[in-house]
Write an enzyme that holds these catalytic residues in place. Sequence first.
Site, short mmCIF file in Angstrom:
data_model
loop_
_atom_site.label_atom_id
_atom_site.label_comp_id
_atom_site.label_asym_id
_atom_site.label_seq_id
_atom_site.Cartn_x
_atom_site.Cartn_y
_atom_site.Cartn_z
N HIS A 56 2.81 1.24 -20.64
CA HIS A 56 2.61 -0.11 -21.09
C HIS A 56 3.37 -1.14 -20.12
CE1 HIS A 56 1.20 1.38 -25.11
NE2 HIS A 56 0.40 1.66 -24.45
N HIS A 84 -7.69 -1.34 -24.09
CA HIS A 84 -6.26 -0.63 -23.88
C HIS A 84 -6.43 0.55 -22.82
CE1 HIS A 84 -2.41 0.41 -25.22
NE2 HIS A 84 -2.60 1.75 -25.11
N HIS A 108 -4.54 9.85 -19.80
CA HIS A 108 -3.31 9.93 -18.71
C HIS A 108 -3.45 11.03 -17.97
CE1 HIS A 108 -1.67 6.65 -21.00
NE2 HIS A 108 -1.54 7.41 -22.40
#
Length: 278
Positions: free
Chosen positions: A78, A237, A263
Amino acid sequence: MQKQTTLKSEVTCTGIGLHSGQQVTMKLKSAPVDSGIIFKRVDLPNSPQILAAAENVTTTVRATTLEKNGAKVFTIEHLMSALHVQKIDNCIVELDAEEPPVMMGNSIDFFNLIKSAGIEEQGAERKEIVIDKIYRVDDLNSEGRRFIIALPYDGLRISFTSVNPHPLVGIQYEDFVIDDDVYEKEIAPARTIAYEKEIEALRSMGLGLGGTLENVIVYNDERWLNDLIYSDELVRHKILDVIGDLRLAGIIKGHIIAAASGHALNTKLAKMIFADFN
């Protein structure tokens, strides 16, 4: 020719880590040219440093983890996302724990923190990663349903398809050409997500210990447990995460197309690009 940048002033924020649940103070500081983004664990002996580079990624279970010099940091995506969009080349990230603060489970606080610090142009030329060929990474167990691709493009564009079998979530798609304004309004506020039935299993693994309904959007078999900022907050997101994970290859110019990527695939692509440009 674009010049490298760093922060004009030091800024600080505090909170708890999303997965560790530990209290942490994070300081963002200016760094010399060609430093890159450096995480510094000031709570450990000799304050070991970890360069935020794809080669230092070790695990990607529910977050991106970097390890080097006997230290690790995780859930860095983030913060890295906000640094990527604002094209910060050089920055020292001081942490007194192993995970940055979760804040609101998105990147808007980090984005605003960087803005408040100000951005300073430096004397050296930026080493921008200009995608000049096709890169593709597939999840070989998904029969082509999960992948991420990088293509040449004059800017940064992300096209993402999220696929979730739950009827509340379903298939979500967004396509953004990324700049500061689009990111701030359309992506940075989008929070991380969890399925209620998974939470206890995650916590038994030592994950999600800092998660609350303030920083995670949660759904169960019947409804969302909190109000959504966007009807398709999940895919936004996911785009936020892609931008953060790919910063581990550098500041990128290209079009990223992804389907159900996470990821693991994001950082495999970052490693592939990083290897070609370093």
